[in-house]
Structures are given as structure tokens and as C-alpha cells.
Write an enzyme that holds these catalytic residues in place. Structure first.
Site, PDB file in Angstrom:
ATOM      1  CB  ALA A 122     103.156  30.740 132.583  1.00  0.00           C
ATOM      2  CE  LYS A 162     115.731  -8.216 117.507  1.00  0.00           C
ATOM      3  NZ  LYS A 162     115.286  -7.710 118.797  1.00  0.00           N
ATOM      4  NE  ARG A 218     106.671  -4.221 116.368  1.00  0.00           N
ATOM      5  CZ  ARG A 218     105.971  -5.187 116.930  1.00  0.00           C
ATOM      6  NH1 ARG A 218     105.588  -5.066 118.182  1.00  0.00           N
ATOM      7  NH2 ARG A 218     105.651  -6.265 116.266  1.00  0.00           N
ATOM      8  CB  CYS A 224      93.003 -24.179 143.764  1.00  0.00           C
ATOM      9  SG  CYS A 224      93.020 -22.444 143.305  1.00  0.00           S
TER      10      CYS A 224
HETATM   11  S1  IVH Z   1     114.327  -4.762 111.153  1.00  0.00           S
HETATM   12  C1  IVH Z   1     110.388  -5.791 109.120  1.00  0.00           C
HETATM   13  N1  IVH Z   1     116.648  -4.152 112.178  1.00  0.00           N
HETATM   14  O1  IVH Z   1     113.769  -5.669 116.662  1.00  0.00           O
HETATM   15  C2  IVH Z   1     111.523  -5.894 110.052  1.00  0.00           C
HETATM   16  N2  IVH Z   1     114.817  -4.462 113.666  1.00  0.00           N
HETATM   17  O2  IVH Z   1     112.196  -8.136 116.841  1.00  0.00           O
HETATM   18  C3  IVH Z   1     111.699  -4.677 110.848  1.00  0.00           C
HETATM   19  N3  IVH Z   1     115.367  -4.051 116.008  1.00  0.00           N
HETATM   20  O3  IVH Z   1     110.603  -4.246 116.333  1.00  0.00           O
HETATM   21  C4  IVH Z   1     112.741  -4.788 111.862  1.00  0.00           C
HETATM   22  N4  IVH Z   1     117.479  -3.552 115.702  1.00  0.00           N
HETATM   23  O4  IVH Z   1     112.478  -2.805 117.316  1.00  0.00           O
HETATM   24  C5  IVH Z   1     115.361  -4.440 112.433  1.00  0.00           C
HETATM   25  N5  IVH Z   1     118.741  -3.571 112.960  1.00  0.00           N
HETATM   26  C6  IVH Z   1     117.469  -3.840 113.188  1.00  0.00           C
HETATM   27  C7  IVH Z   1     116.951  -3.833 114.500  1.00  0.00           C
HETATM   28  C8  IVH Z   1     115.610  -4.146 114.698  1.00  0.00           C
HETATM   29  C9  IVH Z   1     116.505  -3.684 116.593  1.00  0.00           C
HETATM   30  C10 IVH Z   1     114.105  -4.326 116.726  1.00  0.00           C
HETATM   31  C11 IVH Z   1     112.913  -3.581 116.228  1.00  0.00           C
HETATM   32  C12 IVH Z   1     111.876  -4.619 115.921  1.00  0.00           C
HETATM   33  C13 IVH Z   1     112.376  -5.769 116.698  1.00  0.00           C
HETATM   34  C14 IVH Z   1     111.918  -7.053 116.066  1.00  0.00           C
END
Ligand code: IVH
Length: 694
Positions: free
Chosen positions: A47, A131, A152, A423
């Protein structure tokens, strides 16, 4: 403003008084912001904090000239990236290499086998899992308590998002069971598709900007200055990797680790499977692909990882990604739309890049209105014309591409596109150079304007001050553009003479619109702070074609001084691991240009680049030249080389008097004789492992 004291009515303040109070307030708010967001230790109630902000806003209403003078007067969350503290990752957060076809997935498995020197009959187990299309996050637990959460970032340093992550229900504050003293759990923060749609509907109803996709929505929600906003957003998490571990590792396999994470209280992805063969991996890929549309969250492929952690350790990393994992991406998504126009952009290196302006269309959940057309040959080859109906493709993070046009929809008056030869920015001739080696015309057309072309000079400066280059606080893209426009900074070296020139000038920086004494003083201090800078940043900042961050690091590690890099020959450059002929050629071309040498020499008068710490100088083989010969039984040749190099040694193929050590396996031949001749110490593989302590 002291707390508790009633603010005076604006009307009774003179502009000078108002300015003074405004500055004081701004500083005070900034200090509270730091305590709250970076130190996690606010000293006033919400606040009271809101009261300070309201007072600041009241002053801005009464004295509009103050608006925007203090960073804090901006809307919360408008510029969050600069507000979070930084966290250095003790173990870098890596990315994954990609494969796109079954065949490439097979090659990945083969590469793993070859590196480990494993026969076809010996099975290697892999895990296969979705992924997730979110953003990765590293969660540090000490004694089982969540202490830091970081994004990251660039893989080495991320943003401290601890306060926000604590609001995510899926992420435990305290781990269950027996856990290592220090454990960094890594995984993906994401938003469900349905929740993303609902959030966008709310945003729209409130007149706020909508997010392009669930990933952006998750990232935007996590990077909120106000954790209450994050708390109101439906974020989830899957644990799939780890960073630093101190104490006993919970498992010796990838799937065992993920199972351990689940026991500790983390959500883990239920679709992860362990496979004994490539066929098994591809079957999981197909299965996950078939479920993709019906999954509640976005995924963009399947990740394969070697299951055995001992093998993962042996495989290690190459550049920014592990050798033991890869992402098998799903095929790109496509849509058709109208090509409204072709824009020509001029880049930092003078390259003219055609950009397709499209009637906005949704491709795979993202609205696309621009796409790359690469270069003039590509436009001619595809014969796309303005007004055509074109097919647009988007795959993951890559810039959308135009695949071609729909012939049935072409109108009679559509004319072939004429690529400009001047250009569009400075009017200089734009030419296609011939490759010195092959004599073939380069695909890109480049502006010959060099530093006279504002696009190039400005792009060059922008790159120079960018985050991974000089990263000067208070000298972002906008400021550098303004300084360039006003003739204050035309070349990189001008940045470092700014303060001295300002002292002599009658038109002071502090009197510029939006500047003021404090900002000018801060800017000079920020510039001064960069008079010493990491060598790799210095090299990256020069904007040499093909020299991105990774190559800049390799070059910094190798040469340790700009002068050495400047004078290096193509032969010396290509001899460096990781530097190919194209990169080598663009480096020597760069330094062959007189104006580039001038910039570097001028910079070196004011800036001291610092060489990186040498790799593993404390290892028993650091600085030594080693030759491996004969059959190695505990590691493959590639593996031996990678291990020795990571320990700071140089690996050579032949024995000479410069060799320090020969590691010989059974069947070693002439190299052993050479070693005797030059009096070089010879050891066997077991002794090697003893010496390097593995
Ligand atoms: S393993 C050392 N597993 O993909 C390896 N990454 O392109 C660490 N990500 O920065 C990554 N799903 O943000 C891993 N099942 C999964 C994932 C995954 C998404 C992403 C993650 C990483 C990026 C790499």
C-alpha cells in the site's frame, strides 16, 4: 517524499520544486523495486509503495514535461527484462540439436554409436518424450527448499524469476523425501492451449494486447514485475532435466531421474517412454504426433535422450548442445495468403534482404504478416509476384518462409519482380560480388555504401551496443539511433570519446531532450565501465560476418588478444577447431578492409579487452600436447580427444619433439617408436584415467 508526510498539493509547487521531488521519488521507487524484485526483501508495504507511485503519477499529470523522465513512471511490466536480477547458471542451460526426418533420427543414433565405438549388436536405450513449447526454467533447491528460479537467458546467465515462480502451483516450494543437498531441477513452464485462449479473450475484453501463442503467453506471464499478475495466470511445469547436484544423484538413468523428480513432487510428462531401438523411438514419435492436436498443451517435436547417465557423461557436449540428445521436430505448418508487397531491408553488412509483406494469416496458431524471401535468386526461382496467392510455412522458431505461389490464382497483370540495384536507404549501387574462389556470383546483393550508408552504420552501432556485445546501460537501440542521427556517434569508437567531447562542447548532453544531469552522468559511467570488456564480447561486437557469439568465444579462447586475431592468416584460422573456411575468409576479409582496421585500432586506444580464463588450467594435462595411438578400450578416439581438450590439452595426430605425452593402446606402431626417438613419455589408457582423475 518521506512516508507519512502528507504530500503538498501540486498547485503549490513550482516547476523546480516539482522536478526535485520527482527525481527523489523516482530514486526511492527504483530502490524499492530493486529490494522487491532482486533481493526479494521489500521494506515497505504494498500500500505504501502504491502511494509512492500514485504521487509520482500525480506529479506527471500536473507537470507533463516530467512524463517518462524516470524509468519507474512507465507502466508496470512494460519493460520487465531490465528489472530482473541476473542469475549465473552453475551448469550452463543448453539447447538441443534438431532432426526433421526418420533418416536424420537414425543418423543421430548412429553418431552416438560411433562416438562410443559401440557395435550394432549392442543395444543403446533412449528415452523419447514430447518437446514442450514453453520456456525452460532452472529451479534451485537447497536442503529441499526452493531458493532460486531462473530463466534460461543466454544459457549461461538467466533472469531471477524466483518471486514469480513461487506463485506457480505445480512447482513445489519444498521437495518430498530424501533429496540431494543441492539440486537444480530444470524443465518447461507452459500454458495450456485452452487457458491461453481464455487469457487472450480476457486481455481483448480489457483492451490489452493479446499474445501470439501459448509460449509467448507463458513467457509474458512469468516475466511480470508484479508476482500477483503471474499468480493470476495459469502456468504449469514439467520437469525433464537438471543442473547442479551436490550429494548423491537420485538415479543413474534419464528415466530414473524423471521418476525421482515425480516422487519429489514435480509434474513429469506421462508420455515419456524408454526405447531399446530406433524403431521404438520412431514409434513413440508417431504416437505422440498422432495425439498432438488433442494434447492440452503445445508441443513441437519429440526429444530423444540416451538413457544411461554414464553414457551421457561420456558423450558430453558439442558447442551448445548435448551429443546425447536431439529433438525430432514435427513437420512445419502451412497456409495460403496474398503477397501484398516486397520490402527491401538493408542489414548491418549491407545485404539487401527481401521481406514478403503478407495479408495476415494464422499458421499453426501464430499470426504471420511477414516472411523471408531470402534473396533475389530465390524470388526468381519461385517466380513469386506481388498480388500472388502464396503458400507460407512456419516451423518452430524460424522465420516464416514462402514456399511458392498458387498458379490458378495468379492474375493476368502480375509482373515478375524487379529486384532493385540501388540501395533503398542511401542510393549507392547494390552489387552481387563474385566469390573469389569459385568465381560464382554471390546470392546476396550488397549496398556498396559501407559506412556512408546509414543502414549499415546504424546497424553496426546497434549491434555493437547490443546485449551480447558491449551492452552499455542507457545506450540502447533508441539512444544510439538518436545519437547517430544527430551526428554525436557515427562509429563505435565515438562512444568512448563521448564524455571528453561533451566536456569541450557547448551543446551538452545533459541538455538534450529526455536526458538531464543524472542520465548523462549515468551514461558516462556506464560507458566507462565497459572500457574493460571480455574479449569475446569485443570480437562479437565488431559484427564480422559469420562471427556470432559461439565463434567469438572460440576465437577469444584461441587468440587471447585482438591484435593476434587481426593478424591471423586463413591457414591459422582454419586450423582452429570449430572454425571453417567460410568463417576464416570473412575474418581475413574484415581485417583486410582499411576502415575496419581503423575502427579496431581506435577502439583499442580506449578499450581493454580481457582474455578469457584458459580452459582447466589446473588439470594435470593442461597445456600439454598429447597423442593417442593404438586401440583404446575404454573410450573412442573422438571421446579421448574431447576429454583431453576439455582438460586444456592439445591433441595432435603425430609424435614430434613438441609432444608431451603419448597414450598408447595395444597395437600401437610407428608412433611408439617416434615417442622413443623424441624421448616422450608413454602411458597406457588406465594410467591416463588415473592421471586425469576419472
Ligand atoms: S532437454 C541438455 N527435454 O527445448 C538438454 N528440452 O531446444 C536440455 N524443451 O531449452 C533440454 N521440452 O526449453 C528437453 N522434454 C524436453 C523438452 C525440452 C522442451 C526445450 C527446452 C530447451 C529447448 C532446447
Amino acid at each position: 517524499m518521506a512516508r507519512g508526510k502528507k504530500p503538498r498539493a501540486e498547485a503549490t509547487l513550482s516547476p523546480i520544486e516539482a522536478h526535485a521531488e520527482y527525481r527523489k521519488l523516482a530514486d526511492e521507487i527504483a530502490a524499492h523495486d530493486r529490494r522487491y524484485h532482486q533481493d526479494d526483501a521489500p521494506i515497505i508495504s504494498d500500500a505504501d509503495y502504491d502511494a509512492l507511485r500514485r504521487r509520482l503519477e500525480a506529479l506527471e499529470v500536473e507537470f507533463p514535461e516530467l512524463k517518462g523522465k524516470a524509468d519507474v513512471s512507465r507502466q508496470v511490466g512494460a519493460k520487465p527484462l531490465e528489472k530482473f536480477g541476473k542469475v549465473k547458471h552453475r551448469v550452463p542451460m543448453l539447447s538441443l540439436a534438431n532432426v526433421f526426418t526418420d533418416e536424420e533420427a537414425g543418423e543421430f543414433v548412429e553418431r552416438v554409436r560411433r562416438f562410443l565405438d559401440w557395435s550394432d549388436s549392442k543395444a543403446i536405450a533412449f528415452t523419447a518424450e514430447p518437446k514442450i513449447d514453453g520456456l525452460s526454467c532452472s529451479l534451485r533447491y537447497e536442503q529441499g527448499e526452493l531458493v532460486v528460479a531462473a530463466t534460461r537467458g543466454d544459457g549461461e546467465e538467466g533472469e531471477n524469476v524466483t518471486a514469480n515462480v513461487r506463485t506457480i502451483k505445480a512447482i513445489p516450494h519444498r521437495l518430498k523425501g530424501d533429496v540431494p543437498t543441492v539440486l537444480e531441477v530444470r524443465g518447461e513452464i507452459y500454458m495450456d492451449k485452452s487457458e491461453f485462449a481464455a487469457l487472450n479473450a480476457r486481455q481483448e475484453a480489457e483492451g490489452k494486447p493479446v499474445f501470439a501463442n501459448p509460449r509467448n503467453a507463458a513467457a509474458g506471464s512469468l516475466r511480470q514485475l508484479d508476482p500477483n499478475v503471474t499468480a493470476s495466470r495459469p502456468l504449469h511445469f514439467f520437469a525433464y532435466a537438471w543442473g547442479e547436484i551436490e550429494g548423491a544423484i537420485p538415479a543413474e538413468t534419464q528415466h530414473g531421474m524423471v521418476a525421482a523428480f515425480k516422487r519429489m513432487g514435480f509434474p513429469t510428462n506421462p508420455l515419456m517412454k524408454r526405447c531399446e531401438s530406433l524403431d521404438g523411438m520412431l514409434a513413440v514419435y508417431r504416437g505422440i504426433e498422432a495425439q498432438r492436436a488433442s494434447l492440452p498443451y503445445d508441443i513441437d517435436g519429440v526429444v530423444y535422450k540416451v538413457d544411461d547417465l554414464a553414457l551421457q557423461r561420456r558423450l558430453g557436449f558439442i558447442s551448445r548442445s548435448p551429443r546425447w540428445a536431439t529433438a525430432h521436430k514435427f513437420p512445419a505448418e502451412k497456409a495460403t495468403t496474398t503477397l501484398l508487397d516486397i520490402d527491401i531491408q538493408v542489414g548491418r553488412t549491407g545485404a539487401l534482404t527481401p521481406v514478403a509483406k503478407l495479408e495476415p494469416v494464422t499458421v499453426g496458431g501464430v499470426v504471420v504478416s511477414n516472411a523471408t524471401l531470402h534473396n533475389e535468386d530465390e524470388i526468381a526461382r519461385k517466380d513469386v509476384r506481388i498480388g500472388d496467392t502464396v503458400i507460407v510455412q512456419r516451423a518452430g522458431d524460424v522465420i516464416p518462409q514462402i514456399l511458392g505461389f498458387v498458379p490458378e490464382k495468379r492474375t493476368a497483370n502480375a509482373k515478375p519482380y524487379q529486384f532493385p540495384t540501388l540501395c533503398p536507404i542511401c542510393g549507392s549501387h547494390a552489387v552481387r560480388e563474385a566469390d573469389p574462389k569459385t568465381g560464382e556470383l554471390e546470392a546476396v546483393r550488397r549496398c556498396t555504401g559501407g559506412l556512408v550508408c546509414p543502414a549499415q552504420a546504424m546497424e553496426r552501432l546497434r549491434h555493437f551496443v547490443s546485449r551480447d556485445a558491449f551492452d552499455i546501460e542507457g545506450l540502447g537501440e533508441k539512444q544510439i539511433e538518436a545519437f547517430y542521427r544527430d551526428g554525436i556517434i557515427a562509429r563505435p569508437q565515438d562512444i568512448f570519446t563521448l564524455e571528453a567531447r561533451d566536456a569541450r562542447s557547448l551543446k551538452k548532453l545533459k541538455d538534450r531532450e529526455g536526458m538531464g544531469e543524472t542520465s548523462a552522468r549515468n551514461l558516462f559511467a556506464a560507458i566507462a565501465a565497459r572500457r574493460t570488456i571480455a574479449l569475446n564480447r569485443f570480437i562479437f561486437a565488431l559484427g564480422i560476418r559469420h562471427v556470432g557469439e559461439t565463434n567469438a568465444k572460440i576465437l577469444a579462447r584461441h587468440f587471447r588478444a585482438v591484435e593476434k586475431l587481426r593478424d591471423a592468416t586463413e591457414e591459422e584460422l582454419t586450423a582452429i577447431e570449430g572454425i571453417g573456411p567460410v568463417v576464416a575468409g570473412s575474418i581475413t576479409d574484415f581485417f583486410a578492409e582499411e576502415h575496419n582496421r581503423e575502427v579496431v585500432d581506435a577502439l583499442l586506444k580506449d578499450v581493454t579487452p580481457e582474455a578469457p580464463e584458459a580452459v582447466a588450467t589446473d588439470s594435470p594435462v593442461a597445456g600439454k600436447t598429447i597423442v593417442f595411438t593404438g586401440a583404446l578400450e575404454r573410450m573412442s578416439r573422438d571421446e579421448a580427444k574431447a576429454m583431453a581438450e576439455s582438460l586444456g590439452a592439445k591433441v595432435s595426430g603425430s609424435v614430434s619433439k613438441k609432444t608431451d605425452l603419448v597414450v598408447a593402446g595395444p597395437g600401437a606402431g610407428s608412433k611408439l617408436a617416434d615417442a622413443r626417438k623424441h624421448n616422450v613419455e608413454v602411458i597406457d589408457e588406465d594410467e591416463w584415467f588415473r592421471r586425469v582423475g576419472r
